[in-house]
Structure formats: structure tokens, C-alpha cells
Design an enzyme around this catalytic site. Structure first.
Site, short mmCIF file in Angstrom:
data_model
loop_
_atom_site.label_atom_id
_atom_site.label_comp_id
_atom_site.label_asym_id
_atom_site.label_seq_id
_atom_site.Cartn_x
_atom_site.Cartn_y
_atom_site.Cartn_z
N ARG A 1 4.33 -37.69 -43.19
CA ARG A 1 5.13 -38.79 -42.63
C ARG A 1 5.07 -39.89 -43.68
O ARG A 1 3.99 -40.22 -44.15
CB ARG A 1 4.55 -39.26 -41.30
CG ARG A 1 4.67 -38.22 -40.18
CD ARG A 1 4.34 -38.83 -38.83
NE ARG A 1 4.64 -37.91 -37.75
CZ ARG A 1 3.73 -37.19 -37.11
NH1 ARG A 1 2.45 -37.29 -37.44
NH2 ARG A 1 4.08 -36.37 -36.15
N ASP B 1 7.22 -31.28 -29.22
CA ASP B 1 7.51 -32.21 -28.12
C ASP B 1 8.82 -31.89 -27.38
O ASP B 1 9.03 -32.38 -26.28
CB ASP B 1 7.62 -33.65 -28.66
CG ASP B 1 6.38 -34.07 -29.44
OD1 ASP B 1 5.32 -33.46 -29.23
OD2 ASP B 1 6.49 -34.99 -30.27
#
Ligand code: F6P
Length: 357
Positions: free
Chosen positions: A75, A129
Site C-alpha cells: 500500500r 472483504d
């Protein structure tokens, strides 16, 4: 695009089981189309640093059976900045990259949007997710669901042996999808998700009610399994403390014990399920073929509830959606404002009393 053009593959954000299978699918279909397929190491960090590497089909065959991503992922806070963008664009030019396939979740596809115009872009949804719009399921969600169910089956054994309540916290960021689907599959007695919009007291009530019903009824359960989504912003240990306090006074002589298990990153690792391998391969297949035909700035998604649009010509289960629309609809999903979000919220509330029985 034409034969010989170079396509780069990149995995970004939280890894998801099935990313390697998607890389394998993209590399193989690319080779079939006569494209040169390369990899970018560690997501947008590697793109900024010019870490473009050749891909070995044999190594990808091996990797596709494993979780994580052979390219590595990251990230990056620098990538969205002007300096980050400049570096990334320089790499694309320097390595003569005509198209970029980004495999990742919401943040990664938001990153991909910033490169629209610099290069052809295709996105593949990958996140345990399942929090992206325009795909009924993302790469990695099925495996994570299976991992949770397997862990819960083990917990059931020890919980029943001791007459215990287990609060099992699972990942999923702000989405309760993983907790709810795994909870139903595992036979949980209660699933706590953010979408039902309760405050901390109401979550405590839900667990206490479930325990009293389970232990006091004629059927006398020997264990209670509560799945808590990490999006529910009450610490699991604090939840246990408050539940214990209430239950002690309300269950009188019945001896029950509570334990907390936070599954954490265990949920994200492991060998991808057959479905996730196939999903990665099929989404990658359509993405590569659409890029080759000249399409760009889209995400390839799996057809199903909440996904609009006609099937791609290459696969009746795959639909391509403009990246802009994917990100907009994803925002609405997160804000609870899309039809899919409303449906999930309604179902999650309805399931509560069914699980509690
Ligand atoms: O988005 C995937 C995910 O695994 C979430 O479920 C979780 O909240 C987050 O990533 C954890 O991120 P990290 O690995 O950076 O701790």
C-alpha cells in the site's frame, strides 16, 4: 492493441488468495494472443521504482496453487501524490507498457484510475472483504470464507466440550459480508455486523440474548458461537467483559464461560479454493481479451446480484464495467446507499433471529 505489445500485471493492496491464479491466467491468455506479459513487483511501489520483471509461466503454474502473490504487494502513500504519479508514468513509458492490469481491491482500483490516459487499464477485483461493486464476488472471498468455516468447526469442538461461548472476530474491514456468509455456513448462533447500525449496547444485548436463549431453553445448547466482523467498532475483549457481566446475573446457576479468538491475518492466507482459482483465471481471460480488442478503463467482474450489464462476449459469467462506475457504485455500497447495500442490510437484520433459534 496488436501482437507484440507489452502488458504489465500488478497486484496491490491487501493480498487475496487467487491473485496468483489471476496472474497465471492473464499471462497464459496474453501469450496466446501474442502479447508480451510482464510483472510489476510490489504494486504501485514497484511501478514508481521501475521494478518491471519478466514472468515465467512455469513458476506461475506452481504459484497459482498458493495464496499471497508472487509479485508481492504494497500500500503506497506516495503513489497518489504528483511525484508518485510522475515516477509511475515514467516507468510505463520507459518500459513501453501499453496496458496495465491491476489486481486488487477498492484502493488499488482507485489508484488505477489515476493512470487513465497514460496507459490502457483493466482491473480485476481481488479482496477478501468483497466490498467492490460491479462484481458479485471478488477474488479471495470464497477462500477466506472457507478458512473461517474451518476455524469455526474446530472452535465448535472445543467450545462444546467445555460448554463455552466463543466470540470469533474476522476480517472484512467495514463490510460484514465475510462474517455473515461464513457465520451462516459455519452454523453460528449470532453474527455481529456494522451494517445493522447498532451501537455497542445493542451488540452486547444481541450476544446476551443469544446466550440466554441457547443455554436456558429445553434444547440446552452446549456452546454458542458468535462471529464478530472487525467493522463492528467494539473491542472483542471489551465485548466479552460486558457480556460476562450481564450473563452472570441473568443466567443464574448455569455455568458458562466466554472466550475470544481473533482470526486476524489467518483469514487472508492459505491455498486458494477451486472457485477462487477459476474466478481469477476467468476474469483475467476476459480482461486480456477486452484489452486486446481495444477496450480500456474497465473492471472485469463476476455476474450476479447487484451487477448490471450484459455478459462479455468471452464468458457468460463475466461482465465489464467502466472503472469510473465501479468506483462510484463502490462508494455507494460503502455508504449503504446502493440497492445492494440496502438488500444486504435488510437480509442481515432478518437473519439475526433465524440464527438465534
Ligand atoms: O482489505 C483486506 C484486509 O485484509 C481487511 O480485511 C483488513 O481490515 C485489512 O486488509 C488488514 O490490512 P493489513 O494487512 O494492512 O493489516
Amino acid at each position: 492493441m496488436k501482437e507484440g505489445d507489452r502488458v504489465a500485471l500488478l497486484t496491490s493492496g491487501g493480498d487475496a488468495p487467487g491473485m496468483n491464479a489471476a496472474l497465471r491466467g492473464a499471462a497464459r491468455v496474453g501469450a496466446e494472443l501474442g502479447l508480451e506479459v510482464v510483472g510489476v513487483e510490489e504494486g504501485y511501489v514497484g511501478l514508481m521504482e521501475g521494478r518491471v520483471v519478466p514472468l515465467d509461466l512455469r513458476a506461475l503454474d506452481e504459484a497459482s496453487r498458493r495464496g499471497g502473490t508472487v509479485l508481492g504487494t504494497a500500500r503506497s502513500a506516495t503513489f497518489p501524490t504528483p511525484e508518485g504519479q510522475k515516477l509511475a508514468r515514467e516507468t510505463l513509458v520507459k518500459h513501453s507498457i501499453s496496458a496495465l492490469v491491476v489486481i486488487g481491491g477498492n484502493g488499488s482500483l482507485t489508484g488505477a484510475r489515476t493512470l487513465i490516459g497514460a496507459v490502457r487499464i483493466a482491473g480485476l477485483p481481488a479482496s477478501i472483504d468483497n466490498d467492490l461493486a460491479a462484481t458479485s464476488i471478488s477474488i479471495g472471498t470464497d477462500t477466506a470464507m472457507n478458512t473461517i468455516v474451518e476455524a469455526c468447526d474446530r472452535i465448535f469442538d472445543t467450545a462444546s466440550a467445555h460448554r463455552r461461548t466463543f466470540i470469533v472476530e474476522v476480517m472484512g474491514r467495514d463490510m460484514g459480508y465475510l462474517a455473515m456468509t461464513a457465520g451462516i455456513a459455519a452454523g453460528a448462533d449470532a453474527v455481529l455486523v456494522r451494517e445493522t447500525g447498532k451501537d455497542a449496547d445493542a451488540y452486547v444485548d444481541q450476544v446476551v440474548r443469544t446466550m440466554i436463549h441457547a443455554y436456558k431453553g429445553d434444547h440446552g445448547k452446549r456452546r454458542v458461537l458468535v462471529i464478530k466482523s472487525e467493522g463492528v467498532k467494539i473491542d472483542a475483549a471489551e465485548l466479552k467483559r460486558r457480556v460476562d457481566e450481564r450473563v452472570k446475573s441473568q443466567l443464574g446457576g448455569v455455568a458458562v464461560d466466554t472466550r475470544v479468538t481473533v482470526l486476524g491475518h489467518v483469514v487472508r492466507g492459505g491455498s486458494p479454493s477451486a472457485f477462487d482459482r477459476l474466478l481469477g483465471a476467468r476474469l483475467a481471460n476476459t480482461a486480456m481479451r477486452e484489452l486486446f480488442l481495444g477496450n480500456t478503463d474497465f473492471m472485469a467482474g463476476w455476474i450476479g446480484p447487484g451487477v448490471e450489464g450484459a455478459a462479455a462476449q468471452h464468458d457468460p459469467y463475466v461482465v465489464t464495467t467502466p472503472l469510473e462506475k465501479v468506483l462510484l457504485d463502490t462508494q455507494l455500497l460503502h455508504a449503504g446507499e446502493s440497492p445492494l447495500a440496502a438488500w444486504r442490510k435488510r437480509i442481515y437484520a432478518a437473519v439475526e433471529s433465524i440464527l438465534e433459534r
